[in-house]
Design a protein around this motif. Structure first.
Motif, PDB file in Angstrom:
ATOM      1  N   SER A 189      -5.921  -1.445   2.873  1.00  0.00           N
ATOM      2  CA  SER A 189      -6.875  -2.530   3.100  1.00  0.00           C
ATOM      3  C   SER A 189      -8.057  -2.359   2.166  1.00  0.00           C
ATOM      4  O   SER A 189      -8.558  -1.245   1.982  1.00  0.00           O
ATOM      5  N   ALA A 190      -8.494  -3.478   1.580  1.00  0.00           N
ATOM      6  CA  ALA A 190      -9.624  -3.478   0.650  1.00  0.00           C
ATOM      7  C   ALA A 190     -10.850  -4.060   1.346  1.00  0.00           C
ATOM      8  O   ALA A 190     -10.769  -5.103   2.002  1.00  0.00           O
ATOM      9  N   PHE A 215      -8.768  -7.990   1.843  1.00  0.00           N
ATOM     10  CA  PHE A 215      -7.341  -8.276   1.924  1.00  0.00           C
ATOM     11  C   PHE A 215      -6.566  -6.997   2.210  1.00  0.00           C
ATOM     12  O   PHE A 215      -7.093  -5.885   2.092  1.00  0.00           O
ATOM     13  N   ASP A 216      -5.290  -7.190   2.587  1.00  0.00           N
ATOM     14  CA  ASP A 216      -4.354  -6.085   2.788  1.00  0.00           C
ATOM     15  C   ASP A 216      -3.275  -6.155   1.714  1.00  0.00           C
ATOM     16  O   ASP A 216      -2.999  -7.222   1.152  1.00  0.00           O
ATOM     17  N   ALA A 225      -2.262  -9.301  -4.824  1.00  0.00           N
ATOM     18  CA  ALA A 225      -1.772  -8.381  -3.797  1.00  0.00           C
ATOM     19  C   ALA A 225      -0.799  -9.120  -2.885  1.00  0.00           C
ATOM     20  O   ALA A 225      -0.916 -10.334  -2.677  1.00  0.00           O
ATOM     21  N   LEU A 226       0.145  -8.371  -2.330  1.00  0.00           N
ATOM     22  CA  LEU A 226       1.131  -8.947  -1.414  1.00  0.00           C
ATOM     23  C   LEU A 226       1.208  -8.091  -0.157  1.00  0.00           C
ATOM     24  O   LEU A 226       1.352  -6.865  -0.236  1.00  0.00           O
ATOM     25  N   ALA A 227       1.109  -8.750   0.993  1.00  0.00           N
ATOM     26  CA  ALA A 227       1.247  -8.075   2.282  1.00  0.00           C
ATOM     27  C   ALA A 227       2.267  -8.826   3.125  1.00  0.00           C
ATOM     28  O   ALA A 227       2.323 -10.066   3.088  1.00  0.00           O
ATOM     29  N   VAL A 228       3.077  -8.093   3.866  1.00  0.00           N
ATOM     30  CA  VAL A 228       4.001  -8.726   4.801  1.00  0.00           C
ATOM     31  C   VAL A 228       3.185  -9.453   5.867  1.00  0.00           C
ATOM     32  O   VAL A 228       2.185  -8.926   6.366  1.00  0.00           O
ATOM     33  N   ALA A 229       3.601 -10.671   6.202  1.00  0.00           N
ATOM     34  CA  ALA A 229       2.850 -11.476   7.164  1.00  0.00           C
ATOM     35  C   ALA A 229       2.795 -10.787   8.524  1.00  0.00           C
ATOM     36  O   ALA A 229       3.800 -10.253   9.011  1.00  0.00           O
ATOM     37  N   ILE A 255      -0.007 -13.702  -0.144  1.00  0.00           N
ATOM     38  CA  ILE A 255      -0.361 -13.376  -1.527  1.00  0.00           C
ATOM     39  C   ILE A 255      -1.855 -13.626  -1.699  1.00  0.00           C
ATOM     40  O   ILE A 255      -2.346 -14.723  -1.415  1.00  0.00           O
ATOM     41  N   THR A 256      -2.568 -12.601  -2.148  1.00  0.00           N
ATOM     42  CA  THR A 256      -4.018 -12.700  -2.340  1.00  0.00           C
ATOM     43  C   THR A 256      -4.344 -12.577  -3.819  1.00  0.00           C
ATOM     44  O   THR A 256      -3.829 -11.684  -4.507  1.00  0.00           O
TER      45      THR A 256
END
Length: 280
Positions: A146-147, A157-158, A177-181, A194-195
């Motif tokens: 996590s940022a 974002f994660d 960045a990509l995080a699983v929902a 996607i961030t």
């Protein structure tokens, strides 16, 4: 006789003057000595590290507490110069790997600033934390990073995959960045988030959505096996971020300020949906 009255009058005035000024001078001298004894203005912040090991009926537990300080300059939007901050990072962890993480920030100005409450505090759970070279505070828990913004302490974002970083110019750096929902987004068919971010702030956040719920479940389970990449091409802005999937790549053109969702391409059965911040 007449010449003696001015003399006595002068004596009376002089005595009155000394009676008034001597106590004042004495008080001033005492106050000056007190100020000298106080010394320079200063402030002290405590902290340290410790280890606690305990045997509870044959079950040994270990708890570690660490406190570190760092000083750095953080760019802040709307301010002409970077803001100098003093950061205090505290971690309190045990055998399970996860513990409490805290980051306090004070402006570096005068000692009185350190006697005031911090301008922000970050509190979260995790197994690791560090201040990155990208001007962000990073925490990690169960493989997810996590940022956090060092400008105001807000969560940004994660990410579950390595970042895709690039620059349009040396001073215009961007990351994807990509995080699983998370489960709260599954009802919308979301597979991943996607961030697109600049240093210290999020520019755009979009959902990768599956129209078929069963396919969405399968994609979420395998999404971390993929990886975001970025490359240049003859597209608006000249750069694309891509997420390779078994059904085909998700390709999104990017500019220095935004994701160009209108010109993005996704495999059949998937779509991109903007994710609005809370309250919008």
């Amino acid at each position: 006789m007449r010449s003696t009255w001015p003399f006595f009058g002068g004596v009376i005035v002089a005595l009155h003057f000394f009676a008034v000024t001597v106590p004042i001078l004495a008080i001033v001298a005492i106050l000056l000595s007190l100020f000298d004894s106080l010394g320079p203005d200063e402030a002290v912040l405590g902290g340290g590290s410790s280890v606690l090991m305990r045997d509870e009926g044959g079950r040994v537990t270990l708890r570690m507490t660490n406190t570190t300080y760092a000083q750095l300059s953080v760019p802040v939007m709307g301010e002409p110069r970077p803001r100098r901050l003093l950061l205090r990072q505290s971690t309190d962890g045990g055998n399970d790997g996860n513990g409490r993480i805290r980051l306090d920030a004070w402006p570096v100005g005068m000692p009185v600033d350190l006697r005031r409450p911090p301008i922000y505090t970050i509190r979260t759970l995790g197994s690791a934390a560090n201040v990155g070279d990208d001007g962000l505070f990073w925490t990690e828990r169960d493989g997810r990073r996590s940022a956090w913004s060092l400008a105001d302490g807000s969560w940004l974002f994660d990410t579950d995959l390595p970042l895709a970083g690039f620059a349009f110019e040396p001073e215009i750096r961007r990351v994807a960045a990509l995080a699983v929902a998370d489960e709260e987004l599954w009802s919308r068919g979301a597979v991943g988030v996607i961030t697109y971010a600049a240093p210290g702030r999020v520019l755009r956040r979009v959902l990768l959505v599956s129209i078929n719920p069963l396919r969405g479940n399968a994609l979420r389970a395998t999404l971390t096996a993929s990886r975001l990449v970025s490359y240049t091409e003859a597209a608006p802005g000249g750069r694309v971020i891509e997420l390779p999937l078994a059904a085909g790549p998700v390709r999104i053109p990017v500019t220095a300020s935004d994701l160009d969702i209108a010109h993005a391409s996704v495999p059949a059965g998937l779509k991109l949906s903007p994710l609005r911040p809370w309250g919008e």
